[in-house]
Structures are given as C-alpha cells and as structure tokens.
Design a protein around this motif. Sequence first.
Motif, PDB file in Angstrom:
ATOM      1  N   ASN A  63       0.829  -1.209   0.000  1.00 42.42           N
ATOM      2  CA  ASN A  63       0.000   0.000   0.000  1.00 42.42           C
ATOM      3  C   ASN A  63       0.859   1.252   0.000  1.00 42.42           C
ATOM      4  N   LYS A  64       1.977   1.209   0.717  1.00 39.76           N
ATOM      5  CA  LYS A  64       2.896   2.350   0.713  1.00 39.76           C
ATOM      6  C   LYS A  64       3.494   2.555  -0.676  1.00 39.76           C
ATOM      7  N   LEU A  65       3.848   1.451  -1.329  1.00 38.77           N
ATOM      8  CA  LEU A  65       4.390   1.553  -2.692  1.00 38.77           C
ATOM      9  C   LEU A  65       3.364   2.183  -3.633  1.00 38.77           C
ATOM     10  N   GLN A  66       2.071   1.901  -3.396  1.00 36.62           N
ATOM     11  CA  GLN A  66       1.019   2.484  -4.222  1.00 36.62           C
ATOM     12  C   GLN A  66       0.947   3.999  -4.047  1.00 36.62           C
ATOM     13  N   GLU A  67       1.349   4.484  -2.864  1.00 35.90           N
ATOM     14  CA  GLU A  67       1.249   5.913  -2.572  1.00 35.90           C
ATOM     15  C   GLU A  67       2.443   6.708  -3.096  1.00 35.90           C
ATOM     16  N   LEU A  68       3.565   6.032  -3.313  1.00 34.66           N
ATOM     17  CA  LEU A  68       4.792   6.745  -3.668  1.00 34.66           C
ATOM     18  C   LEU A  68       4.774   7.172  -5.129  1.00 34.66           C
ATOM     19  N   ILE A 105       6.266   8.322  -9.022  1.00 43.43           N
ATOM     20  CA  ILE A 105       7.075   7.623 -10.009  1.00 43.43           C
ATOM     21  C   ILE A 105       8.559   7.873  -9.792  1.00 43.43           C
ATOM     22  N   GLY A 106       8.887   9.006  -9.142  1.00 45.87           N
ATOM     23  CA  GLY A 106      10.291   9.307  -8.849  1.00 45.87           C
ATOM     24  C   GLY A 106      10.948   8.233  -7.996  1.00 45.87           C
ATOM     25  N   PHE A 107      10.182   7.622  -7.090  1.00 45.36           N
ATOM     26  CA  PHE A 107      10.717   6.546  -6.251  1.00 45.36           C
ATOM     27  C   PHE A 107      11.139   5.359  -7.102  1.00 45.36           C
ATOM     28  N   PHE A 108      10.304   4.978  -8.058  1.00 46.21           N
ATOM     29  CA  PHE A 108      10.586   3.808  -8.889  1.00 46.21           C
ATOM     30  C   PHE A 108      11.680   4.098  -9.908  1.00 46.21           C
ATOM     31  N   ASN A 109      11.813   5.362 -10.300  1.00 49.82           N
ATOM     32  CA  ASN A 109      12.899   5.726 -11.208  1.00 49.82           C
ATOM     33  C   ASN A 109      14.263   5.648 -10.533  1.00 49.82           C
ATOM     34  N   GLN A 110      14.282   5.872  -9.207  1.00 47.10           N
ATOM     35  CA  GLN A 110      15.551   5.949  -8.487  1.00 47.10           C
ATOM     36  C   GLN A 110      15.965   4.632  -7.839  1.00 47.10           C
ATOM     37  N   ASN A 111      15.107   3.603  -7.919  1.00 49.69           N
ATOM     38  CA  ASN A 111      15.417   2.326  -7.277  1.00 49.69           C
ATOM     39  C   ASN A 111      15.178   1.177  -8.242  1.00 49.69           C
ATOM     40  N   LYS A 112      15.936   0.107  -8.036  1.00 49.01           N
ATOM     41  CA  LYS A 112      15.825  -1.053  -8.901  1.00 49.01           C
ATOM     42  C   LYS A 112      14.623  -1.911  -8.493  1.00 49.01           C
ATOM     43  N   THR A 113      13.893  -2.373  -9.502  1.00 51.22           N
ATOM     44  CA  THR A 113      12.693  -3.163  -9.242  1.00 51.22           C
ATOM     45  C   THR A 113      13.009  -4.421  -8.454  1.00 51.22           C
ATOM     46  N   GLY A 114      14.110  -5.099  -8.823  1.00 54.77           N
ATOM     47  CA  GLY A 114      14.476  -6.341  -8.139  1.00 54.77           C
ATOM     48  C   GLY A 114      14.729  -6.132  -6.662  1.00 54.77           C
ATOM     49  N   ASP A 115      15.340  -5.003  -6.295  1.00 56.24           N
ATOM     50  CA  ASP A 115      15.614  -4.722  -4.887  1.00 56.24           C
ATOM     51  C   ASP A 115      14.314  -4.480  -4.124  1.00 56.24           C
ATOM     52  N   ILE A 116      13.364  -3.789  -4.757  1.00 62.62           N
ATOM     53  CA  ILE A 116      12.063  -3.548  -4.120  1.00 62.62           C
ATOM     54  C   ILE A 116      11.335  -4.868  -3.904  1.00 62.62           C
ATOM     55  N   ILE A 117      11.376  -5.745  -4.915  1.00 66.15           N
ATOM     56  CA  ILE A 117      10.744  -7.062  -4.796  1.00 66.15           C
ATOM     57  C   ILE A 117      11.384  -7.857  -3.663  1.00 66.15           C
ATOM     58  N   SER A 118      12.713  -7.763  -3.543  1.00 65.76           N
ATOM     59  CA  SER A 118      13.425  -8.477  -2.483  1.00 65.76           C
ATOM     60  C   SER A 118      12.973  -8.006  -1.103  1.00 65.76           C
ATOM     61  N   ARG A 119      12.717  -6.715  -0.964  1.00 65.62           N
ATOM     62  CA  ARG A 119      12.250  -6.186   0.321  1.00 65.62           C
ATOM     63  C   ARG A 119      10.843  -6.690   0.634  1.00 65.62           C
ATOM     64  N   VAL A 120       9.993  -6.742  -0.389  1.00 64.34           N
ATOM     65  CA  VAL A 120       8.609  -7.199  -0.182  1.00 64.34           C
ATOM     66  C   VAL A 120       8.567  -8.688   0.139  1.00 64.34           C
ATOM     67  N   ASN A 121       9.382  -9.485  -0.549  1.00 64.40           N
ATOM     68  CA  ASN A 121       9.340 -10.947  -0.371  1.00 64.40           C
ATOM     69  C   ASN A 121      10.329 -11.443   0.674  1.00 64.40           C
ATOM     70  N   ASN A 122      11.612 -11.179   0.453  1.00 67.62           N
ATOM     71  CA  ASN A 122      12.671 -11.771   1.253  1.00 67.62           C
ATOM     72  C   ASN A 122      12.759 -11.163   2.650  1.00 67.62           C
ATOM     73  N   ASP A 123      12.790  -9.836   2.729  1.00 66.28           N
ATOM     74  CA  ASP A 123      12.983  -9.180   4.028  1.00 66.28           C
ATOM     75  C   ASP A 123      11.785  -9.375   4.954  1.00 66.28           C
ATOM     76  N   THR A 124      10.582  -9.329   4.396  1.00 67.94           N
ATOM     77  CA  THR A 124       9.402  -9.562   5.242  1.00 67.94           C
ATOM     78  C   THR A 124       9.384 -10.995   5.757  1.00 67.94           C
ATOM     79  N   ASP A 125       9.879 -11.941   4.952  1.00 70.08           N
ATOM     80  CA  ASP A 125       9.911 -13.341   5.378  1.00 70.08           C
ATOM     81  C   ASP A 125      10.887 -13.546   6.534  1.00 70.08           C
ATOM     82  N   LYS A 126      11.985 -12.777   6.568  1.00 65.78           N
ATOM     83  CA  LYS A 126      12.929 -12.858   7.691  1.00 65.78           C
ATOM     84  C   LYS A 126      12.233 -12.480   8.994  1.00 65.78           C
TER      85      LYS A 126
END
Length: 586
Positions: A114-119, A121-142
């Motif tokens: 939901n936070k990603l939905q609020e941010l 386009i500048g946020f997505f331009n400045q960060n790599k998609t794979g890293d964002i996915i890793s935070r959503v999947n991998n880091d939350t699982d930790k």
Amino acid sequence: MNYNLDQLFEQQKKTSNVRALNKLFKLIPHEKKNLWWAFFIIIINAASKLIAPLLVGYAVDNAVTTGDYKSLLYYAAAVLATYLVASGTQYFQTKVMGSIGQRMLYTLRNALFNKLQELPIGFFNQNKTGDIISRVNNDTDKINQFFSQSLMQFIGNMAIMIGAGVCLLVIHIQLGAATLIPGVCIFAFTLIVSPWIKKRNAISLKTTGNLSAEVQESLSNFKVVIAFNRRDYFRSRFSKVNNENYDASIKAGLANNLFVPVYGLGANFAQLIVLVYGISLIIAGNFTVGLLVSYIAYAQSFYNPLQQIAALWTNFQLAMAGWDRISQILNLESDLAIVEITNTPQHKNAVLSFEKVHFSYPEGKEVLHDINFNLEKGKTYALVGPTGGGKTTTASLIARLFDPTSGTIYLNGKNLKSYTTKERTHKIGFILQEPFLFSGTVKDNILYGNSSYENTSDEELIKLLHNSGLEELLSLFNKGLQTEVEDDSSISLGQKQVIAFMRAVLRNPNLLILDEATANIDTVTEQLLDKILKKLPKETTLIIIAHRLNTIESADEIFFINNKQVEPAGSLEEAVTKLMQDKRNS
C-alpha cells in the motif's frame, strides 16, 4: 525529492532494537491479545521446567538417601507431571506464535504494498525493481521467521534463564553469584558485538536485493542480450553481483555464528565453577548432595537457553536488519501531496498554464528553466525537439508524475496540486510510448481504473465504444473484448498501444497527452486512430509528442522544446528548420 534507498540507508540514523520492535508491534495492534496469551503460556512453560530440578533435589535428599522409595515414586510422578505440562504448553506456544507470524507477514506485506502504491514515479525511477521485490518478499519473510519460530523461544528461554538465575541466588547467594559471572561477561560481549553483526546482515540483505535486481533487469532485456549476442556481458554482470552477494553472505554467516562458541565456553566455565565450589561447600558441611544436583540442573537451565539464544539472537539481528530495509520504505512520504488552495483561480480562459516553471531531477541538471505558456481548450498542440530536450518531462509535469522544482502549473485555472489523484486522472489522459497492461482480457485492461464503468457488461461496453468511435478497433483482436492479454507474445506492441488508447479515450479527459503514442502502430491503424481523435469532444485539448512529422502537421500550435526552454515554433516548416539547426549545432 531523493528516494534512492541506498543513499537513504547510508544517511539513516541507527535505531535501537527496542525502538525498532516497538514500531513493528504498532503494525499489529490487533494481535495484542494473542501476544499476551502466548506470553502467559510461556510463563507456565518456564515455571514447569524450573520446578522439576527442585523436585529432583528434594527427591535425592529426602527419598534416595533415606531409602524412602514410596516417596520417590510420588516425586517421580510430580516430575513427570511438570514435563507433561511443559510439553503441552510448548505445543500451544508454537501454534499461537505460528499463526501470529503468518498474520504479521500478511499485514506487513499489505502495508508495504500500500505504501508503494502511494509513492510517486520518482521513487521507482531511483530504485531497482528487483531490490524492491526483495524487500517485499525476502525481508518480510525474515521477520515472519523470527516471529513465528524464534520470538517465543527467545522470550521463553529468557524467562527460564531469569527464573534459573533467581533460584541459583536463593539457594546459595555466593555460589549463585560465582555461577552467573560468565553470564555477565557473555551479556557484555553481546552488547558490544551485536551492532556489528546487524550491520553485516544488513549488507548481506542489500547484496541479495542487488542480485535480485540484476536478474530481473537482465531477464527483462534478454531479447536485446540475444539480439546483440552479449551473453558475455550478461554473465559478467551477474558474476559480479553474485560474487558480492557470496562475500557478504560469508561474512554475515561468520558473524552470525560467533555467539555459539562464545556462549558454549561461558556455559562450560559456569559448570566448572558449580562443581568446584559446590563440592567444597559439601565438604565443609554447608551444602547437600541433593542441592548440588538441583544446582547443576539450574546452572544448565541458565546456560543451555543462553546457547540457544545465541542462535536466536542471530535470527533477531537478521530480522531487525530486514525491518530497517522495510521501514525505509514505510517511512517515506510522497512529494506529490494534495495542497488546499484558497487563492482566486488563475488563467481562467486556459485549460492548462505553466507559470515560471523550473524543473530538475534529483541530483541532476536543470531540465526546464522559467517556462511560461498557455494551452486553450479544444486545440491540438504538438511538442517537438531533439531527443533528451525535455518533451516527455514537460508531459510528465502536465500529468503530475512529477512536481515542478519551482513555479506553478494550472489546470482549468486551479493549481494542479489541488486536484486529488482521482480528479486529476479523470481530467488528464496520458498514453505512453510503451503502454503497460495487466494479465486478463482486453475488456479488463480497457476498464482498468475507470470506476464509472466498473460493472459494465460486454454489450454495454461495445455500445460505449461505438458511441466513442472506438468499436472498429476491436476488429484488431481475434476474440474482441475477451481476447486474453497474458504476456509479451500474446498480443503485439501495436495492439497494446490500441488498448491503452481506448482506455484513455473512454475516460473523456479534458486533456489528452500522446507521448509517441503511434510510434508502434502501422499506418492503417494510425489513420484509424486519427479519425477517432477528430471525433473527440470539441472541448478536449490534445498534446502530441512525436518525431514523425505527419502526426503533428494538423496541430493548431507547435512548441519547440530544447536547452531548458519551451518556445512557440510557428508553422511546421519553422519547427523542421529549428530541428535541423539543432542537429547541426549538436
């Protein structure tokens, strides 16, 4: 605004683990009752485990040494009962915390998405998609693993340790103090080393995100890799990030395993102290054999959990490192906030106005400088200029994908910042050169985000398309509205553009922006779209960005964009002359 997560990570103030946990618990206030219930079960579990050694000590002194085997059976039954209670509470503890952990994972991922939905386009331009996915999947699982598997074990072991420590001091304060000295040393060692271990885990998670980002980027562009036969470049890039991840993981693994041998050594020293000091007390007549047996058991109850905590503490540090990465996103705020404007409307006769607008990308050079122009209702405007001159940037500012660095943009006389997202997207349509579609049918994609036609049937939608002059476009799809849109191979890029076109036109926007919207469409379809554009309501204003001159020759006015400026270009011939001059100068 700077949304670069790597740079923000370097600037981020270090948060204590207690404060980080407090913020994490605020995400699940509805679990407070379940957490207290789990805590109560843990106390019962710890108490049952602590009673057993005392019963064994009494059995040795009062039954074994006296030969009272009948009492010994009672003691044995009591010890068995405590073990059964400990086993039962252990099961319920695992069940309750497993459920809490899964619900936390669900809540955390929802909050993050939901936070990603609020941010912006500048946020997505400045960060790599794979890293964002890793935070959503991998880091939350930790974090989930820590809550569902480690947290209650951690608290349970702490409860047993505290209880065992109290028992050691109550039975014999001098022997207890001597037994706990290695534990104090271990505690001090943990406080000193923990920040370093957390940092190592954070670096490891970061390199995992970089690895995910590299894989995602490379696979997304694999057609280009194959076309130019640059598999070697693909391998080289992947090898680099894979080696970085390997090195960081090795260092994090070594750091995480540091506690286990240190805690084990402390436990061994404590056992040695108990034996030497305890036997000396027995020889002096100040202690009994039964109490020594109980004392050894309590020492084990203190240091065995401590050794388990060594492994659990590692999981905790890993979870907190993951939480730091997640909280970076949760703490971000959009720089495209809705502003309440009380001023008198400006430029009432224009559908859109730029007033002293300046724009720069984060940490970049100025792209637009002191821009002033007005667009009238119902007219067609063309934006031309060299590649990189600022055409798409200007269109993005109009659609409020970004805000000006300074200056004001007015839509129908009101500051563009005062419109809600729903109002703005209803009034401004934006067709990109590379449209994005979702898995589903053509109908799903046409109606995406259009609440006005949310429950429209196929027949009603076909009628709407007919009234808008869009029905003929359906013939481009073999199954009409029910044509499946699954992946890049299911429909052509031109068909995707047609869907994006239909989606935008069906909204009847006040302002429609076409950013190279016909670049991937054949000539016949382009002529068809041109006819449809001419059928738009008379008050609709068109902004066309194109390199092909035939797409802008019917424009009422042409703007030339280059060198930070937006200037009227006059006729088509004058615009072509400006383009040629610019090419020669460059």
